[in-house]
Scaffold this motif. Structure first.
Motif, PDB file in Angstrom:
ATOM      1  N   MET A   1      11.683  26.509   2.759  1.00  0.00           N
ATOM      2  CA  MET A   1      11.760  25.071   2.839  1.00  0.00           C
ATOM      3  C   MET A   1      10.428  24.530   3.358  1.00  0.00           C
ATOM      4  O   MET A   1       9.851  25.064   4.299  1.00  0.00           O
ATOM      5  N   LYS A   2       9.978  23.441   2.739  1.00  0.00           N
ATOM      6  CA  LYS A   2       8.687  22.850   3.059  1.00  0.00           C
ATOM      7  C   LYS A   2       8.909  21.420   3.566  1.00  0.00           C
ATOM      8  O   LYS A   2       9.349  20.551   2.812  1.00  0.00           O
ATOM      9  N   ILE A   3       8.605  21.202   4.847  1.00  0.00           N
ATOM     10  CA  ILE A   3       8.833  19.910   5.504  1.00  0.00           C
ATOM     11  C   ILE A   3       7.525  19.446   6.145  1.00  0.00           C
ATOM     12  O   ILE A   3       6.792  20.243   6.726  1.00  0.00           O
ATOM     13  N   ILE A   4       7.266  18.155   6.043  1.00  0.00           N
ATOM     14  CA  ILE A   4       6.102  17.579   6.716  1.00  0.00           C
ATOM     15  C   ILE A   4       6.551  16.474   7.656  1.00  0.00           C
ATOM     16  O   ILE A   4       7.458  15.705   7.338  1.00  0.00           O
ATOM     17  N   ILE A   5       5.923  16.427   8.817  1.00  0.00           N
ATOM     18  CA  ILE A   5       6.089  15.330   9.759  1.00  0.00           C
ATOM     19  C   ILE A   5       4.875  14.431   9.606  1.00  0.00           C
ATOM     20  O   ILE A   5       3.736  14.894   9.708  1.00  0.00           O
ATOM     21  N   ILE A   6       5.129  13.159   9.341  1.00  0.00           N
ATOM     22  CA  ILE A   6       4.054  12.179   9.209  1.00  0.00           C
ATOM     23  C   ILE A   6       4.213  11.169  10.341  1.00  0.00           C
ATOM     24  O   ILE A   6       5.248  10.516  10.463  1.00  0.00           O
ATOM     25  N   GLU A  42       8.335  26.052   6.374  1.00  0.00           N
ATOM     26  CA  GLU A  42       6.906  25.781   6.257  1.00  0.00           C
ATOM     27  C   GLU A  42       6.710  24.348   6.743  1.00  0.00           C
ATOM     28  O   GLU A  42       6.980  23.385   6.023  1.00  0.00           O
ATOM     29  N   LEU A  43       6.308  24.229   7.996  1.00  0.00           N
ATOM     30  CA  LEU A  43       6.251  22.935   8.672  1.00  0.00           C
ATOM     31  C   LEU A  43       4.803  22.482   8.801  1.00  0.00           C
ATOM     32  O   LEU A  43       3.953  23.216   9.304  1.00  0.00           O
ATOM     33  N   ARG A  44       4.546  21.285   8.324  1.00  0.00           N
ATOM     34  CA  ARG A  44       3.210  20.685   8.404  1.00  0.00           C
ATOM     35  C   ARG A  44       3.291  19.403   9.217  1.00  0.00           C
ATOM     36  O   ARG A  44       4.360  18.851   9.427  1.00  0.00           O
ATOM     37  N   HIS A  45       2.112  18.909   9.601  1.00  0.00           N
ATOM     38  CA  HIS A  45       2.036  17.675  10.377  1.00  0.00           C
ATOM     39  C   HIS A  45       0.813  16.884   9.950  1.00  0.00           C
ATOM     40  O   HIS A  45      -0.238  17.459   9.675  1.00  0.00           O
ATOM     41  N   TYR A  65       7.536  18.264  -1.636  1.00  0.00           N
ATOM     42  CA  TYR A  65       8.114  18.792  -0.399  1.00  0.00           C
ATOM     43  C   TYR A  65       9.637  18.680  -0.439  1.00  0.00           C
ATOM     44  O   TYR A  65      10.196  17.898  -1.214  1.00  0.00           O
ATOM     45  N   ASP A  66      10.289  19.452   0.415  1.00  0.00           N
ATOM     46  CA  ASP A  66      11.751  19.390   0.520  1.00  0.00           C
ATOM     47  C   ASP A  66      12.204  18.267   1.444  1.00  0.00           C
ATOM     48  O   ASP A  66      13.353  17.841   1.374  1.00  0.00           O
TER      49      ASP A  66
END
Length: 138
Positions: A1-6, A42-45, A65-66
């Motif tokens: 799972m691919k998640i981004i925090i914006i 897979e956590l991005r910021h 992204y998911d």
């Protein structure tokens, strides 16, 4: 799972600004803990104080992204452009706020993002981000 925090404006100052509202921990420290706790994600910021950069990032990740965890901070209450970007993308968005925006100034009670979000989480401090992340596991 691919998640981004914006994260939007002034959230780069977490741990330094208005600790009575936002706490003492920096977002960098919190994010590292979150990555350790959820190694399967897979956590991005991404953080910017500039509205257009937030819109660019939403458009960049909004089809691949998911999930997106979005705290547009003060832009939540003012930006039709960010609202339109969230509406235009296909990746689900959870709107997050560290403080309880409904217990603050009246202008913070309106969100231009909320009508286009999967959900909204407010008032649980930095844990709001983890609650949003957990919502993508359903």
């Amino acid at each position: 799972m691919k998640i981004i925090i914006i994260n939007g404006p002034n959230l780069n100052l977490l741990g330094k600004r208005e600790n009575n509202i936002y706490g003492n921990q920096s977002f960098t420290e919190f994010f590292a803990d979150l990555q350790d706790k959820y190694p399967e994600v897979e956590l991005r910021h991404f953080q910017s104080n500039i509205e257009g950069e937030l819109i660019d990032k939403l458009q960049e990740v909004g089809f691949d992204y998911d999930g997106i965890i979005l705290n547009t901070a003060a832009y939540t209450h003012t930006s039709v452009g960010i609202s339109d970007a969230v509406r235009a993308i296909t990746t689900p968005v959870v709107e997050v706020h560290i403080s309880n925006t409904f217990s603050r100034e009246e202008f913070r009670h309106k969100s231009y993002v909320a009508p286009h979000a999967k959900g909204v989480i407010v008032g649980f401090g930095l844990q709001s981000y983890e609650l949003a992340l957990m919502s993508f596991f359903e």
